[in-house]
Design a protein around this motif. Structure first.
Motif, short mmCIF file in Angstrom:
data_model
loop_
_atom_site.label_atom_id
_atom_site.label_comp_id
_atom_site.label_asym_id
_atom_site.label_seq_id
_atom_site.Cartn_x
_atom_site.Cartn_y
_atom_site.Cartn_z
N LEU A 154 0.86 -1.19 0.00
CA LEU A 154 0.00 0.00 0.00
C LEU A 154 0.89 1.24 0.00
O LEU A 154 1.75 1.39 0.88
N ILE A 155 0.69 2.09 -1.00
CA ILE A 155 1.46 3.34 -1.09
C ILE A 155 0.46 4.50 -1.09
O ILE A 155 -0.49 4.53 -1.90
N VAL A 156 0.65 5.44 -0.19
CA VAL A 156 -0.19 6.63 -0.09
C VAL A 156 0.72 7.86 -0.15
O VAL A 156 1.65 7.98 0.66
N ASN A 157 0.43 8.73 -1.13
CA ASN A 157 1.25 9.94 -1.31
C ASN A 157 2.73 9.59 -1.43
O ASN A 157 3.60 10.20 -0.81
N SER A 158 2.96 8.54 -2.22
CA SER A 158 4.34 8.07 -2.52
C SER A 158 5.06 7.50 -1.31
O SER A 158 6.29 7.28 -1.35
N VAL A 159 4.32 7.26 -0.24
CA VAL A 159 4.93 6.68 0.96
C VAL A 159 4.46 5.25 1.12
O VAL A 159 3.24 4.97 1.16
N LEU A 160 5.42 4.33 1.17
CA LEU A 160 5.09 2.91 1.33
C LEU A 160 4.72 2.60 2.77
O LEU A 160 5.43 2.99 3.70
N SER A 161 3.61 1.92 2.95
CA SER A 161 3.18 1.53 4.30
C SER A 161 4.21 0.61 4.92
O SER A 161 4.72 -0.32 4.27
N PRO A 162 4.55 0.83 6.17
CA PRO A 162 5.54 -0.03 6.84
C PRO A 162 4.99 -1.40 7.23
O PRO A 162 5.75 -2.28 7.64
N HIS A 163 3.70 -1.56 7.11
CA HIS A 163 3.10 -2.83 7.52
C HIS A 163 3.25 -3.88 6.42
O HIS A 163 3.21 -3.57 5.22
N ASN A 164 3.41 -5.11 6.82
CA ASN A 164 3.48 -6.24 5.88
C ASN A 164 2.10 -6.86 5.76
O ASN A 164 1.59 -7.46 6.70
N PHE A 165 1.50 -6.67 4.61
CA PHE A 165 0.17 -7.21 4.38
C PHE A 165 0.26 -8.49 3.54
O PHE A 165 1.12 -8.60 2.65
N THR A 166 -0.64 -9.44 3.82
CA THR A 166 -0.72 -10.67 3.02
C THR A 166 -2.12 -10.78 2.43
O THR A 166 -3.12 -10.67 3.16
N PHE A 167 -2.18 -10.98 1.14
CA PHE A 167 -3.45 -11.14 0.45
C PHE A 167 -3.59 -12.61 0.04
O PHE A 167 -2.62 -13.23 -0.43
N SER A 168 -4.76 -13.17 0.21
CA SER A 168 -4.99 -14.58 -0.15
C SER A 168 -6.13 -14.69 -1.15
O SER A 168 -7.23 -14.17 -0.93
N TYR A 169 -5.84 -15.34 -2.25
CA TYR A 169 -6.91 -15.71 -3.18
C TYR A 169 -7.73 -16.85 -2.60
O TYR A 169 -7.25 -17.58 -1.71
N LYS A 170 -8.94 -17.03 -3.08
CA LYS A 170 -9.76 -18.14 -2.61
C LYS A 170 -9.14 -19.47 -3.03
O LYS A 170 -8.58 -19.57 -4.12
N PRO A 171 -9.22 -20.50 -2.19
CA PRO A 171 -8.68 -21.81 -2.59
C PRO A 171 -9.51 -22.41 -3.71
O PRO A 171 -10.68 -22.04 -3.92
N PRO A 172 -8.96 -23.37 -4.44
CA PRO A 172 -9.70 -24.01 -5.54
C PRO A 172 -10.94 -24.75 -5.03
O PRO A 172 -10.98 -25.21 -3.88
N THR A 173 -11.93 -24.82 -5.87
CA THR A 173 -13.08 -25.70 -5.63
C THR A 173 -13.27 -26.58 -6.85
O THR A 173 -12.97 -26.17 -7.97
N VAL A 174 -13.75 -27.79 -6.61
CA VAL A 174 -14.01 -28.75 -7.70
C VAL A 174 -15.51 -28.97 -7.80
O VAL A 174 -16.18 -29.25 -6.80
N THR A 175 -16.04 -28.83 -9.00
CA THR A 175 -17.48 -29.02 -9.21
C THR A 175 -17.80 -30.24 -10.05
O THR A 175 -18.90 -30.78 -9.97
N HIS A 176 -16.85 -30.69 -10.87
CA HIS A 176 -17.15 -31.82 -11.76
C HIS A 176 -15.85 -32.40 -12.31
O HIS A 176 -14.84 -31.70 -12.43
N SER A 177 -15.89 -33.70 -12.65
CA SER A 177 -14.75 -34.33 -13.31
C SER A 177 -15.25 -35.42 -14.24
O SER A 177 -16.32 -36.00 -14.02
#
Length: 295
Positions: free
Chosen positions: A43-66
């Motif tokens: 996260l950068i606000v007014n060209s200043v990088l946030s000192p916090h370490n953020f982690t973003f997670s995508y949703k895990p896979p789901t299986v509907t058919h095979s």
């Protein structure tokens, strides 16, 4: 404030676009780039990088058919969500088998892989791992994998005294302990595979008859979840013992008497469909002296 023009958000160095202030100074939203797994968020606000370490997670896979394959293996197509678009990031396991040579059919929603032989049964769990996030187990039959039931294309014959029978077909498993075979009322004990899943040899005891129905049953897999019943094949092919062959008939007086017939495949029980005709007349009181070779 609500001005987001000075705000920049990136996920794994890729921009998160269309930034909107949902709640002043507290909550921002943006459209994440395609991806899988857990990623770093900056996260950068007014060209200043946030000192916090953020982690973003995508949703895990789901299986509907095979799709299904025979037990000798083959191509499996899996549909669902959050698979990603990079084959190197995807791992697929079906039951206890790793599904190899993964291909992307439709990014994020449809993949294919090659399942080796070695499995059997129905309702097997499918686990798709995308960049370290795995699909969860499901009891829905549509999201589980099942091998195709057994089929038979050809079967050899044996003498009425029994012997080894070769069965050719598909989905015959590669586990002798998982398969049972019946020819009419006669059990044929699995002995070995000439070729796993497709050519099986079983040992048949004494019997007699022709056009006997064949039953091949594959036991439920211990990995099935939920537990399921055995798979039973339905076949147009039938089994027949070898036909009788007469090598000698001992003579009898002109007024009749006991006839002794010698040969092979002469049956093992006089109570099961055995009929003897001599000079156009039925021979009664049939007794099997030596199973298969003398009556």
């Amino acid at each position: 404030g609500t001005n987001t023009s000075a705000v920049s958000i990136s996920i794994d160095s890729l921009p998160c676009t269309s930034i909107v202030s949902v709640r002043d100074n507290i909550v921002l939203s943006c459209i994440a780039p395609p991806g899988t797994g857990r990623k770093s968020l900056q996260l950068i606000v007014n060209s200043v990088l946030s000192p916090h370490n953020f982690t973003f997670s995508y949703k895990p896979p789901t299986v509907t058919h095979s799709t299904a394959t025979p037990t000798q293996g083959g191509k499996v197509t899996i549909t669902g969500t959050s698979f990603g678009n990079k084959t190197d990031d995807i791992i697929v396991r079906i039951g206890s088998l790793m599904c190899l040579s993964i291909s992307i059919i439709i990014p994020h929603t449809s993949i294919s892989c090659l399942l080796p032989n070695g499995g059997y049964g129905a309702n097997l769990p499918i686990h798709v791992n995308a960049s370290g996030l795995s699909s969860s187990s499901s009891s829905l039959s549509s999201s589980l994998f099942s091998f195709l039931p057994p089929t038979i294309t050809n079967v050899t014959s044996v003498s009425t005294t029994g012997g080894l029978v070769t069965i050719m077909g598909s989905s015959l498993s590669s586990s002798l302990s998982a398969i049972s075979i019946m020819f009419g009322p006669y059990a044929c004990t699995p002995r070995m595979y000439n070729q796993p899943d497709t050519i099986l040899v079983c040992n048949l005891g004494m019997g007699q008859g022709s056009s006997l129905p064949i039953s091949v049953t594959i036991a439920p897999s211990p990995l099935s979840s939920p537990a399921t019943t055995a798979q039973i094949g339905s076949f147009s092919v039938s089994f027949s013992f070898l036909p009788p062959f007469i090598s000698n008939v001992r003579p009898v007086p002109y007024n009749g008497g006991q006839v002794i017939i010698e040969g092979s495949n002469l049956g093992t029980s006089s109570n099961v469909g055995m009929e003897v005709i001599v000079a156009g007349k039925p021979c009664t009181n049939i007794i099997v002296d030596i199973p298969g070779s003398q009556i």
